[in-house]
Design a protein around this motif. Structure first.
Motif, PDB file in Angstrom:
ATOM      1  N   TYR A  28      45.541  48.555  45.792  1.00 27.45           N
ATOM      2  CA  TYR A  28      45.362  48.619  44.339  1.00 27.45           C
ATOM      3  C   TYR A  28      44.863  47.282  43.822  1.00 27.45           C
ATOM      4  N   LEU A  29      45.438  46.240  44.354  1.00 28.26           N
ATOM      5  CA  LEU A  29      45.065  44.905  43.892  1.00 28.26           C
ATOM      6  C   LEU A  29      43.595  44.634  44.121  1.00 28.26           C
ATOM      7  N   ARG A  30      43.122  45.042  45.259  1.00 26.44           N
ATOM      8  CA  ARG A  30      41.708  44.817  45.567  1.00 26.44           C
ATOM      9  C   ARG A  30      40.822  45.609  44.619  1.00 26.44           C
ATOM     10  N   ALA A  31      41.211  46.871  44.403  1.00 24.94           N
ATOM     11  CA  ALA A  31      40.424  47.700  43.484  1.00 24.94           C
ATOM     12  C   ALA A  31      40.422  47.084  42.091  1.00 24.94           C
ATOM     13  N   LEU A  32      41.568  46.565  41.694  1.00 27.39           N
ATOM     14  CA  LEU A  32      41.689  45.977  40.359  1.00 27.39           C
ATOM     15  C   LEU A  32      40.854  44.715  40.207  1.00 27.39           C
ATOM     16  N   THR A  33      40.859  43.865  41.207  1.00 27.03           N
ATOM     17  CA  THR A  33      40.049  42.648  41.089  1.00 27.03           C
ATOM     18  C   THR A  33      38.568  43.017  41.045  1.00 27.03           C
ATOM     19  N   GLY A  34      38.219  44.083  41.755  1.00 27.92           N
ATOM     20  CA  GLY A  34      36.842  44.559  41.662  1.00 27.92           C
ATOM     21  C   GLY A  34      36.492  44.966  40.244  1.00 27.92           C
ATOM     22  N   LEU A  81      47.923  44.054  35.151  1.00 25.42           N
ATOM     23  CA  LEU A  81      48.337  44.707  36.382  1.00 25.42           C
ATOM     24  C   LEU A  81      48.054  43.829  37.593  1.00 25.42           C
ATOM     25  N   VAL A  82      46.901  43.180  37.570  1.00 21.34           N
ATOM     26  CA  VAL A  82      46.559  42.258  38.652  1.00 21.34           C
ATOM     27  C   VAL A  82      47.651  41.206  38.777  1.00 21.34           C
ATOM     28  N   TYR A  83      48.066  40.713  37.650  1.00 18.20           N
ATOM     29  CA  TYR A  83      49.090  39.677  37.678  1.00 18.20           C
ATOM     30  C   TYR A  83      50.417  40.213  38.196  1.00 18.20           C
ATOM     31  N   GLN A  84      50.822  41.354  37.699  1.00 16.21           N
ATOM     32  CA  GLN A  84      52.109  41.907  38.103  1.00 16.21           C
ATOM     33  C   GLN A  84      52.154  42.225  39.597  1.00 16.21           C
ATOM     34  N   ILE A  85      51.089  42.817  40.092  1.00 15.59           N
ATOM     35  CA  ILE A  85      51.064  43.150  41.521  1.00 15.59           C
ATOM     36  C   ILE A  85      51.034  41.876  42.347  1.00 15.59           C
ATOM     37  N   SER A  86      50.236  40.915  41.915  1.00 12.32           N
ATOM     38  CA  SER A  86      50.173  39.646  42.642  1.00 12.32           C
ATOM     39  C   SER A  86      51.542  39.001  42.713  1.00 12.32           C
ATOM     40  N   THR A  92      51.430  34.756  44.027  1.00 12.11           N
ATOM     41  CA  THR A  92      51.293  33.694  43.041  1.00 12.11           C
ATOM     42  C   THR A  92      51.722  32.365  43.646  1.00 12.11           C
ATOM     43  N   GLN A  93      52.290  32.445  44.833  1.00 14.10           N
ATOM     44  CA  GLN A  93      52.569  31.201  45.532  1.00 14.10           C
ATOM     45  C   GLN A  93      51.669  31.125  46.758  1.00 14.10           C
TER      46      GLN A  93
ATOM     47  N   THR B 239      43.593  33.553  33.708  1.00 15.28           N
ATOM     48  CA  THR B 239      43.523  34.107  35.047  1.00 15.28           C
ATOM     49  C   THR B 239      43.143  33.058  36.062  1.00 15.28           C
ATOM     50  N   GLN B 240      43.976  32.841  37.032  1.00 17.30           N
ATOM     51  CA  GLN B 240      43.539  31.907  38.067  1.00 17.30           C
ATOM     52  C   GLN B 240      43.634  32.495  39.458  1.00 17.30           C
ATOM     53  N   TYR B 241      44.388  33.565  39.593  1.00 19.80           N
ATOM     54  CA  TYR B 241      44.528  34.146  40.925  1.00 19.80           C
ATOM     55  C   TYR B 241      43.480  35.216  41.102  1.00 19.80           C
ATOM     56  N   VAL B 242      42.249  34.824  40.899  1.00 25.06           N
ATOM     57  CA  VAL B 242      41.209  35.842  40.955  1.00 25.06           C
ATOM     58  C   VAL B 242      40.279  35.652  42.129  1.00 25.06           C
TER      59      VAL B 242
END
Lengths: 247, 247
Positions: A28-34, A81-86, A92-93, B239-242
């Motif tokens: 999902y994360l990959r799809a979202l960043t796309g 959503l990208v942030y929450q999943i990350s 995030t670390q 956004t930085q984790y992109v």
DNA sequence: GGCACTTTGTGCGCGTATTCACAAAGGCTT
DNA sequence: AAGCCTTTGTGAATACGCGCACAAAGTGCC
């Protein structure tokens, strides 16, 4: 016996996220960043599910494990959503990775862009072969496996990637675990034995091909084609394994 | 929608072997060949299960799907079992593989011994980059992807391994499917869309690392460490984790 | 402000997978 | 040949994952 390749992580009834869900979150994360790169601000579960190749109800249920981050009638805010999943995945670390075994595969892994782009920093390349030690690969100098414990301690390595030959893998694994590493990604074609509390994930190219071959065989000859074990079917060792009949 | 990354192959109520079992058979096979090399003639389900890292009851049930090949009070004859599993998986015949995309990963795959040793013959290496076409890798000359259809037809390729950058993967996939290939092993970090009847298996290095990171985070901070979304927790907007851009 | 429309979140039923536990089966010893 | 010991094969119970279908919730038009 300490081997636990397939541990169930949700023994506790805490706010545990199902393992199946965790495995899909990166997709999902990959799809979202796309989507994010294309400037899409919000997305419905239907659209995102299509992009991720899953059922939309499953997607919604998966996301519901993270909390309620959607808006009914609208959908999900992509960036949020990208942030929450990350965050849930711990991206995030930064994670410090060491790659042990710098053969063909190790080299490919060292140069793989997908690592760095997600917060995984390769802090060491190690090999036991003197001919390889000292080489510069993807901007890093290969160190000798003698220094394994030092590298782990010095850089704070928390994930070890094992890309050694099969025979060396368990030994390397034991050493990284003894040095405090509790997550191992294993590319060697062996089942690693580790103590409780250590996670091992396995990537096995040959196994994937064998699974494909199984299904291909099914398709090719139909369900009954199974090389009916005729006389010329030369089983190993001269012993005739004929009349393999099943109930 | 044609995407079916996760098709259930046992729609028919035939003598289908559960997918979960199929996925484990190659592991058993590997453990068994190891025993074979060490001259072991028979093995109990307990021993084999330990070697394969699974529960012994599960192992027995898995093997029971192939028929009854064990002897009560004794165990299983190693050689016999090797043969039966190989046959079931379709490894008694040769499978012709083409690798598309000869970057770091494709190169590693081309040189991977685990393919040849199990009846998988790499019949073609293809790449779109003129600088790579013509190079000799692992004894094979890299051909241009323009010749993809020819290579597939000439060598009778039945399994395509896609190791291209993400952006090229779907296009390559469409072409190999159009050329008649019905099994695809995908290393590109995208969800491939294929028609019914085509099997896709995905190997994704970055996803495996992310799953490890999730569990590592759990272990590191305990179940409640979850950076509880404090004020400094960068809500969506900054956004930085992109970045992204893999392969 | 109300109504129609969209989309989320989830209760529920179903099929699959896993594991336990034990009866059946075979070998070995005496 | 009888009895003991080992190990398989599987019935039954439990856990898990999936997807349908729908009520709840929110938007936006008029």
């Amino acid at each position: 016996m300490t081997s636990r390749q397939n541990r169930n992580h949700r023994d506790r009834a805490d706010r545990g996220i199902p393992e199946a869900t965790v495995a899909r979150l990166p997709v999902y994360l990959r799809a979202l960043t796309g989507l994010q790169e294309r400037g899409v601000a919000t997305v419905s579960s239907e659209e995102l599910a299509a992009a991720a190749g899953v059922n939309s109800a499953k997607l919604r249920k998966d996301l519901s494990h993270l909390g309620s981050y959607g808006t009914r009638g609208v959908g999900y805010e992509v960036e949020y959503l990208v942030y929450q999943i990350s965050r849930e995945l711990g991206l995030t670390q930064d994670w410090v990775v060491a790659i042990i075994g710098v053969g063909n595969l190790g080299r490919a892994l060292a140069g793989y862009g997908g690592f760095a782009s997600r917060g995984f920093r390769v802090a060491g390349l190690l090999d036991a072969d003197e001919a390889i030690v000292g080489q510069e690969i993807s901007g890093m100098t290969v160190e000798h496996t003698d220094r394994l414990e030092d590298v782990i301690a010095d850089h704070g390595v928390s994930i070890a990637v094992i890309a050694t030959p099969a025979a060396a893998a368990q030994g390397v694994c034991d050493r990284v675990v003894a040095a405090g590493v509790t997550s191992v990604l294993n590319f060697a074609p062996v089942v690693l034995s580790v103590p409780d509390g250590v996670d091992v994930r396995k990537v096995d190219l040959s196994i994937e091909l064998q699974i494909l071959a199984f299904h291909e065989q099914r398709k090719a000859g139909g369900p009954d084609d199974y090389a009916p074990l005729a006389s010329g079917d030369a089983p190993p060792g001269a012993t005739q394994y004929v009349e393999a009949v099943e109930a």
